[in-house]
Enzyme design. Structure first.
Site, PDB file in Angstrom:
ATOM      1  N   CYS A 186       0.689  -0.965   0.161  1.00  7.81           N
ATOM      2  CA  CYS A 186       0.343  -0.219   0.149  1.00  7.81           C
ATOM      3  C   CYS A 186       1.447   1.452   0.026  1.00  7.81           C
ATOM      4  O   CYS A 186       1.182   2.007  -0.969  1.00  7.81           O
ATOM      5  CB  CYS A 186      -0.951  -0.243   1.339  1.00  7.81           C
ATOM      6  SG  CYS A 186      -2.342  -1.622   1.242  1.00  7.81           S
ATOM      7  N   ILE A 227     -13.331   5.180   2.706  1.00  5.08           N
ATOM      8  CA  ILE A 227     -13.495   4.835   4.137  1.00  5.08           C
ATOM      9  C   ILE A 227     -14.715   3.989   3.372  1.00  5.08           C
ATOM     10  O   ILE A 227     -14.896   3.563   2.444  1.00  5.08           O
ATOM     11  CB  ILE A 227     -15.115   6.039   5.102  1.00  5.08           C
ATOM     12  CG1 ILE A 227     -13.691   7.091   4.721  1.00  5.08           C
ATOM     13  CG2 ILE A 227     -15.521   5.049   5.947  1.00  5.08           C
ATOM     14  CD1 ILE A 227     -14.465   8.258   5.545  1.00  5.08           C
TER      15      ILE A 227
END
EC number: 2.1.1.45
Length: 279
Positions: free
Chosen positions: A154, A220
């Protein structure tokens, strides 16, 4: 309110108001459901560490100790072994990404650092010419991705630059991340790489400078919006958290230990929030 809290709240609100909904999402929740998210692209933040601006929110407790231990596993041990991570650091959350019962995460992260001898090369380059513009740590290795399964990195690239201010040298760092779960991992990843920046600076006896943080997809998950609203309601504490590395200038990069780091003036808002992670 700290700069990190301001940025955190602004990004949460922007995702809620302006974010796009994911399609064909890869991650799954533990119950097998697809983990969709709402996201924005191109999120950028700048922190002047020398002025006490650190990228950690006070709106909820951030587990910085385990995050720094993970960093050591990647860049000092240069390992992908879950057994090393557990035995040496008592960190267990990477077990969710074990590859094919190998007790590893595949050829990822520390394995790539070791494969290319990255840390030794960066230390050598900075020693020979602090002002060189080639201090790039990249974990994005297509050959490794083809070699084994595993979660793609990531936070995958960090670059270092040196500036002279008066008689002092300052080390700046720029972190690039392809994907980030803002509520859970944003400040964990940022503070990990601030710690790495501090380790390089200490090795050479330099001061820490600025930290730049770019996230391509900031999101989110669809099971986190209640927590997002709770965070927006919370009032931050007045303290200014600061990460300190308690070793003398000139301490060798590989002699630094996780316990040498101390997070000062950190009194986050409680209680802690619960998140069901997407894997």
């Amino acid at each position: 309110m700290t700069k990190a809290d301001q940025i955190f709240k602004a990004n949460i609100q922007k995702i809620i108001n302006e974010g796009s909904l994911s399609e064909q999402a890869r991650p799954k929740y533990k119950d097998g459901r697809t983990a969709h998210s709402k996201y924005i692209t191109g999120a950028f933040a700048e922190y002047d560490l020398a002025k006490g601006e650190f990228p950690i929110t006070t709106l909820r407790p951030i587990p910085i100790k385990s995050a720094i231990k993970e960093l050591f596993w990647i860049y000092q041990d240069q390992s992908n072994s879950l057994d090393v991570l557990e035995a040496k650091y008592n960190v267990h959350y990477w077990n969710e990404w074990e590859v094919d019962q190998t007790r590893t995460i595949g050829q990822r992260y520390g394995a790539v650092v070791k494969k290319h001898d990255i840390i030794s090369k960066i230390l050598k380059q900075l020693a020979e010419n602090p002002w060189n513009r080639r201090n790039v740590i990249s974990l994005w290795d297509y050959e490794a991705f083809e070699e084994t399964k595993g979660l793609l990195p990531c936070a995958f690239q960090i670059m270092f630059d040196v500036r002279r201010v008066g008689e002092d040298l300052y080390l700046d760092a720029s972190l690039t991340q392809r994907s980030n779960d803002i509520l859970v991992a944003h400040h964990i990843n940022a503070m990990q790489y601030v710690a790495l920046q501090m380790m390089f600076a200490k090795h050479f006896g330099w001061k820490i400078g600025k930290f730049f943080y770019f996230v391509n997809n900031l999101h989110i998950y669809d099971n986190q919006f209640d927590q997002a609203q709770e965070l927006l309601k919370r009032q931050p504490v007045a303290s200014q958290p600061k990460l300190v590395l308690n070793v003398p200038d000139g301490t060798n990069f590989f002699d630094i230990k996780p316990d040498d780091f101390e997070l000062q003036n950190y009194d986050p808002v409680k209680p802690q929030l619960h998140f069901d992670l997407a894997i």
